[in-house]
Scaffold this motif. Structure first.
Motif, PDB file in Angstrom:
ATOM      1  N   VAL A  47       0.732  -1.175   0.052  1.00 56.87           N
ATOM      2  CA  VAL A  47       0.097   0.153  -0.077  1.00 56.87           C
ATOM      3  C   VAL A  47       0.944   1.361  -0.068  1.00 56.87           C
ATOM      4  N   GLU A  48       0.274   2.348  -0.372  1.00 53.86           N
ATOM      5  CA  GLU A  48       0.981   3.585  -0.401  1.00 53.86           C
ATOM      6  C   GLU A  48       0.623   4.232   1.059  1.00 53.86           C
ATOM      7  N   LEU A  49       1.766   4.282   1.873  1.00 52.27           N
ATOM      8  CA  LEU A  49       1.508   4.704   3.287  1.00 52.27           C
ATOM      9  C   LEU A  49       0.680   6.161   3.331  1.00 52.27           C
ATOM     10  N   SER A  50       1.130   7.109   2.413  1.00 56.53           N
ATOM     11  CA  SER A  50       0.501   8.473   2.390  1.00 56.53           C
ATOM     12  C   SER A  50      -0.757   8.493   2.255  1.00 56.53           C
ATOM     13  N   GLU A  51      -1.557   7.075   1.430  1.00 55.11           N
ATOM     14  CA  GLU A  51      -2.949   7.369   1.081  1.00 55.11           C
ATOM     15  C   GLU A  51      -3.753   6.492   2.473  1.00 55.11           C
ATOM     16  N   VAL A  52      -3.075   6.063   3.441  1.00 53.89           N
ATOM     17  CA  VAL A  52      -3.851   5.384   4.582  1.00 53.89           C
ATOM     18  C   VAL A  52      -4.441   6.564   5.551  1.00 53.89           C
ATOM     19  N   PRO A  53      -5.682   6.431   5.667  1.00 50.48           N
ATOM     20  CA  PRO A  53      -6.214   7.484   6.522  1.00 50.48           C
ATOM     21  C   PRO A  53      -5.724   7.524   7.500  1.00 50.48           C
ATOM     22  N   ASP A  54      -5.495   8.855   8.448  1.00 55.18           N
ATOM     23  CA  ASP A  54      -5.025   8.933   9.745  1.00 55.18           C
ATOM     24  C   ASP A  54      -5.726   8.089  10.726  1.00 55.18           C
ATOM     25  N   THR A  55      -6.900   8.025  10.715  1.00 55.59           N
ATOM     26  CA  THR A  55      -7.858   7.516  11.798  1.00 55.59           C
ATOM     27  C   THR A  55      -7.261   5.998  12.011  1.00 55.59           C
ATOM     28  N   ILE A  56      -6.911   5.353  10.918  1.00 56.11           N
ATOM     29  CA  ILE A  56      -6.296   4.153  11.232  1.00 56.11           C
ATOM     30  C   ILE A  56      -4.842   4.106  10.933  1.00 56.11           C
ATOM     31  N   GLY A  57      -4.202   4.875  10.248  1.00 55.61           N
ATOM     32  CA  GLY A  57      -2.829   4.989  10.335  1.00 55.61           C
ATOM     33  C   GLY A  57      -2.209   5.093  11.834  1.00 55.61           C
ATOM     34  N   ARG A  58      -2.717   5.835  12.545  1.00 59.39           N
ATOM     35  CA  ARG A  58      -2.201   5.783  14.153  1.00 59.39           C
ATOM     36  C   ARG A  58      -2.155   4.445  14.577  1.00 59.39           C
ATOM     37  N   HIS A  59      -3.395   3.743  14.407  1.00 53.98           N
ATOM     38  CA  HIS A  59      -3.372   2.357  15.078  1.00 53.98           C
ATOM     39  C   HIS A  59      -2.260   1.307  14.367  1.00 53.98           C
ATOM     40  N   LYS A  85      12.696  -7.039  22.889  1.00 53.61           N
ATOM     41  CA  LYS A  85      12.638  -7.407  24.227  1.00 53.61           C
ATOM     42  C   LYS A  85      12.592  -9.344  24.336  1.00 53.61           C
ATOM     43  N   HIS A  86      11.968  -9.949  23.382  1.00 48.84           N
ATOM     44  CA  HIS A  86      11.756 -11.320  23.547  1.00 48.84           C
ATOM     45  C   HIS A  86      12.754 -12.177  22.685  1.00 48.84           C
ATOM     46  N   ALA A  87      13.075 -11.438  21.543  1.00 46.83           N
ATOM     47  CA  ALA A  87      13.860 -12.091  20.591  1.00 46.83           C
ATOM     48  C   ALA A  87      15.149 -10.976  19.995  1.00 46.83           C
ATOM     49  N   PRO A  88      15.929 -10.732  20.861  1.00 48.47           N
ATOM     50  CA  PRO A  88      17.052  -9.867  20.467  1.00 48.47           C
ATOM     51  C   PRO A  88      17.900 -10.565  19.399  1.00 48.47           C
ATOM     52  N   HIS A  89      18.334  -9.586  18.556  1.00 50.24           N
ATOM     53  CA  HIS A  89      19.369  -9.904  17.548  1.00 50.24           C
ATOM     54  C   HIS A  89      18.730 -10.798  16.235  1.00 50.24           C
ATOM     55  N   GLN A  90      17.093 -11.056  16.557  1.00 53.06           N
ATOM     56  CA  GLN A  90      16.727 -11.805  15.409  1.00 53.06           C
ATOM     57  C   GLN A  90      15.860 -10.874  14.175  1.00 53.06           C
ATOM     58  N   ALA A  91      16.042 -11.410  13.114  1.00 51.24           N
ATOM     59  CA  ALA A  91      15.215 -10.650  11.803  1.00 51.24           C
ATOM     60  C   ALA A  91      13.605 -10.695  12.235  1.00 51.24           C
ATOM     61  N   VAL A  92      13.241  -9.361  11.965  1.00 52.04           N
ATOM     62  CA  VAL A  92      11.759  -8.976  12.216  1.00 52.04           C
ATOM     63  C   VAL A  92      11.138  -8.760  10.925  1.00 52.04           C
ATOM     64  N   ARG A  93       9.921  -9.375  10.350  1.00 59.56           N
ATOM     65  CA  ARG A  93       9.531  -9.104   9.111  1.00 59.56           C
ATOM     66  C   ARG A  93       8.221  -8.170   9.525  1.00 59.56           C
ATOM     67  N   VAL A  94       7.833  -7.106   8.890  1.00 61.39           N
ATOM     68  CA  VAL A  94       6.826  -6.129   8.988  1.00 61.39           C
ATOM     69  C   VAL A  94       6.126  -6.352   7.724  1.00 61.39           C
ATOM     70  N   LEU A  95       4.766  -6.505   7.554  1.00 62.34           N
ATOM     71  CA  LEU A  95       4.037  -6.802   6.386  1.00 62.34           C
ATOM     72  C   LEU A  95       2.833  -5.761   6.549  1.00 62.34           C
ATOM     73  N   LEU A  96       2.642  -4.796   5.397  1.00 63.32           N
ATOM     74  CA  LEU A  96       1.433  -4.202   5.257  1.00 63.32           C
ATOM     75  C   LEU A  96       0.705  -4.321   4.006  1.00 63.32           C
TER      76      LEU A  96
END
Length: 402
Positions: A296-308, A322-333
């Motif tokens: 998604v284009e982040l700038s198109e996401v409405p602020d009302t759900i963007g903050r959440h 905190k629970h998995a230091p030095h491990q790779a993290v994947r963020v999917l939008l």
């Protein structure tokens, strides 16, 4: 688990003991058993006058009556435990048929009173049995008197010791019950506190956003008031901004109605999903390895759900650090207007990191997603990862502006 169920699972015994309330069915069964045991053992001694007692034989009918009265007296052992035990022990000196009732009364004192009291009554019972065996001599077997005294003394010690063990177990179970109830109450309090704090945070964010949009609306409306002769294209653009700002204000007001208001001032900057790159850069600077996948284009996401969404990603990165230091993290939008916005943060599970946490952050995210009309879930996956996922509604407007 409900606290009433926890208490029932490890309940410490009779509820009719001193300090408790009504008799339970279990207590009534125990009462009947005690009366029967005292009566049956007492029958053995009823009419046993061989050899002849030193004080003379008791009439059979009187001996039987006293045996029955001694057995029935055990029904009041919970109300007057010490008094009944003293009475039965002293009575057994002259009437051996109430000796079994005296032993059960002694056991009852050991269960419901301090060990010092039960041990003192045990000593009285030993002295009573010595006098009883002198008044009611046994057979002509050598040392029969001392054998009977020693065996009776050991029986008294066994009854007292057994009663003390039962008392200690009940106290332990009562302590475990209290601790389980307190732990359940504390957990419920933490959940309610996490929900309340998250509602207050959302209300502050919505308040700031609403004030910002109203100020923009006021500025553009003021421009129209002071420049009614502006060109048509500028007039149309200003009217569009005013309409968009008014619609966003309505959305914010609808969200504010569902959360609590707080009198505290805001405690941090208000950010949305458009500032996600800043958050990821800060986390990478702290040593985290983050992989971002966005459809998604982040700038198109409405602020009302963007903050959440921003808050969910932020909490996911915090948990991973905190629970998995030095491990790779994947963020999917992913998502689109009308289909909703999906947010997912996953990282490998690390079992050797002893950091259980309070889970208040996850409780807050669940409350935030629920108030926004979305869904939230978290937990371990079959692939050995910890997955934090949320779906937030993304309304599609008919004017082409998301």
């Amino acid at each position: 688990m409900d606290t009433g169920i926890v208490a029932a699972l490890i309940a410490p015994g009779s509820r009719a003991a001193p300090g408790y309330g009504r008799l339970t069915p279990r207590d009534r069964v125990v009462d009947v058993a005690c009366v029967l045991i005292a009566f049956l053992f007492g029958l053995i001694a009823v009419g046993d006058n061989d050899p002849v007692p030193r004080i003379g034989p008791l009439p059979h009918w009187l001996d039987l009556t006293l045996c029955i009265a001694g057995a029935l007296s055990l029904l009041v052992r919970r109300r007057w435990p010490i008094g009944l035990a003293v009475l039965m022990i002293l009575a057994s000196t002259l009437v051996p048929s109430v000796g079994a009732a005296g032993g059960l009364a002694l056991f009852n004192v050991a269960v419901h009173r301090r060990p010092a009291v039960s041990l003192s009554l045990g000593a009285v019972a030993m002295a009573s049995c010595m006098l009883q065996f002198w008044l009611y001599p046994l057979s002509d077997v050598p040392n029969a008197y001392w054998i009977a005294v020693i065996l009776t003394a050991l029986a008294c010690l066994a009854l007292v010791a057994w009663g003390i063990v039962v008392r200690t177990r009940r106290q332990l179970m009562t302590s475990l019950t209290d601790r389980a109830v307190r732990a359940e109450a504390e957990q419920q309090l933490r959940v309610e506190q996490g929900q309340r704090l998250e509602r207050e945070r959302i209300a502050r964010e919505m308040h700031d956003a609403l004030g910002h949009r109203l100020s923009l609306l006021s500025i553009h409306a003021g421009a129209l008031e002071f420049r009614p002769d502006m060109p048509t294209d500028e007039l149309s653009r200003a009217a569009g901004v005013i309409r968009s700002s008014a619609r966003d204000c309505v959305d914010d007001l609808r969200e504010i109605v569902g959360v609590l208001r707080s009198q505290h001032t805001a405690d941090g900057p208000r950010r949305g999903i458009a500032e996600l790159d800043v958050l990821l850069d800060e986390s990478r600077a702290a040593g985290m390895r983050i992989e971002l996948e966005t459809g998604v284009e982040l700038s198109e996401v409405p602020d009302t759900i963007g903050r959440h969404a921003y808050r969910i990603v932020q909490e996911g990165l915090t948990n991973a650090r905190k629970h998995a230091p030095h491990q790779a993290v994947r963020v999917l939008l992913s998502g689109a207007p009308g289909a909703g916005l999906s947010v997912e943060v996953s990282n490998p599970l690390v079992h050797d990191v002893a950091s259980p946490g309070s889970r208040v952050g996850l409780i807050g995210l669940a409350e935030r997603a629920s108030l926004a009309g979305g869904r939230f879930e978290h937990g371990a996956t079959a692939d050995g990862e910890f997955r934090l996922a949320a779906w937030l509604p993304w309304v599609a407007y008919d004017d082409g502006r998301e």
